[in-house]
Design a protein around this motif. Structure first.
Motif, PDB file in Angstrom:
ATOM      1  N   SER A  59       0.843  -1.201   0.000  1.00  0.00           N
ATOM      2  CA  SER A  59       0.000   0.000   0.000  1.00  0.00           C
ATOM      3  C   SER A  59       0.872   1.243   0.000  1.00  0.00           C
ATOM      4  N   ILE A  60       0.472   2.215  -0.802  1.00  0.00           N
ATOM      5  CA  ILE A  60       1.076   3.547  -0.771  1.00  0.00           C
ATOM      6  C   ILE A  60       0.018   4.510  -0.248  1.00  0.00           C
ATOM      7  N   HIS A  61       0.377   5.269   0.775  1.00  0.00           N
ATOM      8  CA  HIS A  61      -0.560   6.203   1.383  1.00  0.00           C
ATOM      9  C   HIS A  61      -0.301   7.616   0.858  1.00  0.00           C
ATOM     10  N   LEU A  62      -1.363   8.277   0.456  1.00  0.00           N
ATOM     11  CA  LEU A  62      -1.272   9.659  -0.015  1.00  0.00           C
ATOM     12  C   LEU A  62      -1.717  10.570   1.122  1.00  0.00           C
ATOM     13  N   TYR A  63      -0.759  11.266   1.694  1.00  0.00           N
ATOM     14  CA  TYR A  63      -1.027  12.166   2.821  1.00  0.00           C
ATOM     15  C   TYR A  63      -1.219  13.579   2.299  1.00  0.00           C
ATOM     16  N   ASN A  64      -2.246  14.220   2.804  1.00  0.00           N
ATOM     17  CA  ASN A  64      -2.498  15.607   2.456  1.00  0.00           C
ATOM     18  C   ASN A  64      -2.615  16.406   3.740  1.00  0.00           C
ATOM     19  N   GLY A  65      -1.556  17.103   4.085  1.00  0.00           N
ATOM     20  CA  GLY A  65      -1.524  17.845   5.336  1.00  0.00           C
ATOM     21  C   GLY A  65      -0.086  18.129   5.682  1.00  0.00           C
ATOM     22  N   THR A  66       0.499  17.280   6.533  1.00  0.00           N
ATOM     23  CA  THR A  66       1.932  17.315   6.789  1.00  0.00           C
ATOM     24  C   THR A  66       2.445  15.902   6.589  1.00  0.00           C
ATOM     25  N   PHE A  67       3.742  15.727   6.807  1.00  0.00           N
ATOM     26  CA  PHE A  67       4.303  14.401   6.613  1.00  0.00           C
ATOM     27  C   PHE A  67       3.802  13.427   7.676  1.00  0.00           C
ATOM     28  N   ILE A 104      -6.914   9.396   5.028  1.00  0.00           N
ATOM     29  CA  ILE A 104      -5.770   8.986   4.223  1.00  0.00           C
ATOM     30  C   ILE A 104      -6.267   8.290   2.968  1.00  0.00           C
ATOM     31  N   THR A 105      -5.761   8.698   1.829  1.00  0.00           N
ATOM     32  CA  THR A 105      -6.071   8.031   0.562  1.00  0.00           C
ATOM     33  C   THR A 105      -4.994   6.982   0.316  1.00  0.00           C
ATOM     34  N   THR A 106      -5.399   5.745   0.051  1.00  0.00           N
ATOM     35  CA  THR A 106      -4.453   4.635  -0.030  1.00  0.00           C
ATOM     36  C   THR A 106      -4.549   3.934  -1.375  1.00  0.00           C
ATOM     37  N   LEU A 107      -3.401   3.691  -1.975  1.00  0.00           N
ATOM     38  CA  LEU A 107      -3.308   2.935  -3.209  1.00  0.00           C
ATOM     39  C   LEU A 107      -2.857   1.518  -2.875  1.00  0.00           C
ATOM     40  N   ASN A 108      -3.686   0.529  -3.185  1.00  0.00           N
ATOM     41  CA  ASN A 108      -3.345  -0.869  -2.959  1.00  0.00           C
ATOM     42  C   ASN A 108      -2.820  -1.475  -4.256  1.00  0.00           C
ATOM     43  N   PHE A 109      -1.666  -2.126  -4.183  1.00  0.00           N
ATOM     44  CA  PHE A 109      -1.063  -2.671  -5.391  1.00  0.00           C
ATOM     45  C   PHE A 109      -0.199  -3.875  -5.021  1.00  0.00           C
ATOM     46  N   THR A 110       0.215  -4.606  -6.016  1.00  0.00           N
ATOM     47  CA  THR A 110       1.158  -5.704  -5.834  1.00  0.00           C
ATOM     48  C   THR A 110       2.489  -5.289  -6.439  1.00  0.00           C
ATOM     49  N   SER A 111       3.539  -5.355  -5.636  1.00  0.00           N
ATOM     50  CA  SER A 111       4.854  -4.937  -6.135  1.00  0.00           C
ATOM     51  C   SER A 111       5.263  -5.828  -7.301  1.00  0.00           C
ATOM     52  N   GLY A 112       6.059  -5.276  -8.184  1.00  0.00           N
ATOM     53  CA  GLY A 112       6.474  -6.012  -9.374  1.00  0.00           C
ATOM     54  C   GLY A 112       7.763  -6.784  -9.157  1.00  0.00           C
ATOM     55  N   ASP A 113       8.537  -6.891 -10.220  1.00  0.00           N
ATOM     56  CA  ASP A 113       9.813  -7.597 -10.155  1.00  0.00           C
ATOM     57  C   ASP A 113      10.837  -6.774  -9.387  1.00  0.00           C
ATOM     58  N   GLU A 114      11.943  -7.407  -9.083  1.00  0.00           N
ATOM     59  CA  GLU A 114      13.000  -6.727  -8.341  1.00  0.00           C
ATOM     60  C   GLU A 114      13.494  -5.500  -9.110  1.00  0.00           C
ATOM     61  N   GLY A 115      13.744  -4.433  -8.358  1.00  0.00           N
ATOM     62  CA  GLY A 115      14.237  -3.211  -8.977  1.00  0.00           C
ATOM     63  C   GLY A 115      13.879  -2.003  -8.141  1.00  0.00           C
ATOM     64  N   THR A 116      14.374  -0.849  -8.561  1.00  0.00           N
ATOM     65  CA  THR A 116      14.035   0.425  -7.922  1.00  0.00           C
ATOM     66  C   THR A 116      12.845   1.026  -8.661  1.00  0.00           C
ATOM     67  N   TRP A 117      11.805   1.372  -7.926  1.00  0.00           N
ATOM     68  CA  TRP A 117      10.538   1.823  -8.520  1.00  0.00           C
ATOM     69  C   TRP A 117      10.232   3.263  -8.117  1.00  0.00           C
ATOM     70  N   VAL A 118       9.445   3.932  -8.971  1.00  0.00           N
ATOM     71  CA  VAL A 118       9.014   5.310  -8.713  1.00  0.00           C
ATOM     72  C   VAL A 118       7.491   5.384  -8.784  1.00  0.00           C
ATOM     73  N   ALA A 119       6.887   5.961  -7.746  1.00  0.00           N
ATOM     74  CA  ALA A 119       5.447   6.230  -7.737  1.00  0.00           C
ATOM     75  C   ALA A 119       5.234   7.732  -7.846  1.00  0.00           C
ATOM     76  N   GLY A 120       4.206   8.142  -8.595  1.00  0.00           N
ATOM     77  CA  GLY A 120       3.947   9.573  -8.768  1.00  0.00           C
ATOM     78  C   GLY A 120       2.475   9.896  -8.803  1.00  0.00           C
ATOM     79  N   VAL A 121       2.121  11.059  -8.260  1.00  0.00           N
ATOM     80  CA  VAL A 121       0.758  11.583  -8.324  1.00  0.00           C
ATOM     81  C   VAL A 121       0.833  13.067  -8.646  1.00  0.00           C
ATOM     82  N   SER A 122       0.035  13.509  -9.617  1.00  0.00           N
ATOM     83  CA  SER A 122      -0.022  14.922  -9.986  1.00  0.00           C
ATOM     84  C   SER A 122      -1.475  15.372  -9.963  1.00  0.00           C
TER      85      SER A 122
END
Length: 425
Positions: A59-67, A104-122
């Motif tokens: 899960s990736i959590h999208l926080y809107n406020g402070t860290f 909290i807005t949460t993105l549920n996903f399954t991680s992929g293959d081994e590697g360094t990944w980038v998540a983005g929201v605009s």
């Protein structure tokens, strides 16, 4: 006549009571606005841990406020891009993968293959209107000091503002042990951070150079704030022990949350508001400093959901729809105060284990019709651990003595005692 007088008196009483109630409500609203703190809402992408296993439900959590604390959720129609990039591919995520809980807005996903990944929201642009006093306080509170100085130097402190704002956030996480080059992916957001080195090839005590882009070009002379919070993977030692990784600069893994630093150029301690270290700002339908979305949905300064009111000079420039009181008062300028060089680079000293985050607000005057200013907000999050090698990470030698040594020593002792007693007799 008596009946008419009776009705008239009741109508008069009703009107007076109605007037009284309205005034009480106005006074309460005024008191509420006086107690609202400046709480413009930054946006962050956070994971419980940034180190995942391949094909792991995450899960990736999208926080809107402070860290540390999310004040409200982000509506789907507010997002113009949500993507995961890894293995050289950028994957746009489906709306059904999002859930909401406890602001909290949460993105549920399954991680992929081994590697360094980038998540983005605009997010899409929204606009907010503020009186001069509220705008100046907002600039001070969020550390947009360059524009505040400009207004002061040019005698513009009495001018009101109509600001267009949008937010663009990234997180870099590691799946498995294989490092890939996706960490330097440019997502094409109006403003974004791009590290010059894979964060997962750095360790505590290192310095990480990060490039700040505005419309794809290096942004020079821009204020950036960098800070961290202890993470689940933190290597914990007692507060009295120092843990050295490079011989010269020991760092402590004790209570790193104790310092509540504001405007500290080299502070390495967090600005923590609770034990869970979750303090954020969210998105709902108002860029309200009192409601659901921010500088995030409708920038409102009261508790009405879609209201965009600035009736009081002390209203908060909030970028969300949540209502806040003095209990949540905080600054957004804690951590390392940095400034990009002529090439758009900042150097972040990774002084401790934990989840690190960078934030900036590029807020400038604009000639766009109907507006006075435009702002673009950017954050970047990733996790850092200390190196575990035998040279730098030294603990006491813990060699176990083999059992046969005890047997030999015991035998020698018995033989020695035998000859000693025999000689004595």
């Amino acid at each position: 006549k008596r009946l008419k007088l009776y009705v008239f008196n009741w109508r008069l009483l009703f009107l007076n009571s109605n007037y009284l109630v309205k005034n009480i409500m106005k006074n309460k609203l005024f008191l509420l606005l006086c107690f609202l703190v400046f709480c413009s809402h930054d946006m962050y992408l956070k994971l419980e841990t940034f180190f995942l296993e391949p094909q792991q439900k995450s899960s990736i959590h999208l926080y809107n406020g402070t860290f540390d604390k999310s004040e409200n959720i982000i509506d789907r129609d507010r997002m113009i891009d949500v993507s995961l990039t890894g293995q050289g591919q950028r994957n746009v995520l489906d709306e059904s993968q999002w859930t909401e809980k406890d602001s909290i807005t949460t993105l549920n996903f399954t991680s992929g293959d081994e590697g360094t990944w980038v998540a983005g929201v605009s997010t899409k642009p929204r606009q907010i209107e503020m009186d001069a006093k509220a705008f100046n306080k907002y600039l001070k509170h969020d550390g947009v000091t360059d524009l505040l100085d400009y207004r002061e130097d040019n005698e513009l402190l009495e001018e009101d503002a109509i600001e267009k704002y949008s937010k663009h956030v990234k997180a870099i996480f590691q799946v498995g042990d294989v490092r890939t080059s996706d960490w330097n992916t440019v997502l094409g957001y109006p403003i974004e951070f791009v590290p010059k080195r894979n964060p997962y090839e750095t360790h505590t005590g290192d310095t990480l150079s990060v490039l700040l882009l505005r419309d794809g070009k290096p942004l020079a002379n821009q204020l950036v704030y960098a800070n961290f919070r202890p993470s689940l993977n933190q290597h914990s030692h007692s507060t009295e022990q120092m843990h050295s990784h490079d011989g010269d600069q020991p760092h402590s893994h004790g209570d790193e949350n104790d310092e509540h630093a504001h405007n500290a150029k080299e502070s390495t301690h967090g600005h923590s508001h609770d034990a869970q270290a979750q303090h954020s700002h969210d998105d709902s339908q108002n860029h309200s400093h009192a409601e659901i979305d921010e500088h995030d949905k409708t920038h409102s300064h009261d508790t009405q959901k879609n209201a965009h009111t600035h009736s009081q000079n002390d209203t908060v420039h909030r970028h969300d729809d949540t209502e806040e009181t003095k209990d949540n008062e905080h600054e957004h300028t804690d951590g390392q105060l940095l400034r990009t060089d002529n090439d758009g680079l900042v150097n972040v000293k990774l002084s401790a284990d934990g989840i690190w985050y960078l934030r900036t607000i590029h807020l400038v005057p604009t000639k766009e019709e109907g507006l006075t200013h435009e702002s673009n907000w950017a954050t970047l999050t990733f996790e850092i651990q200390h190196a575990h090698d035998t040279k730098d990470h030294s603990h006491e030698l813990e060699t176990e003595i083999p059992s046969y040594v005890y047997w030999i020593a015991s035998g020698l002792l018995i033989v020695g005692l035998f000859f000693w007693f025999k000689r004595k007799n």
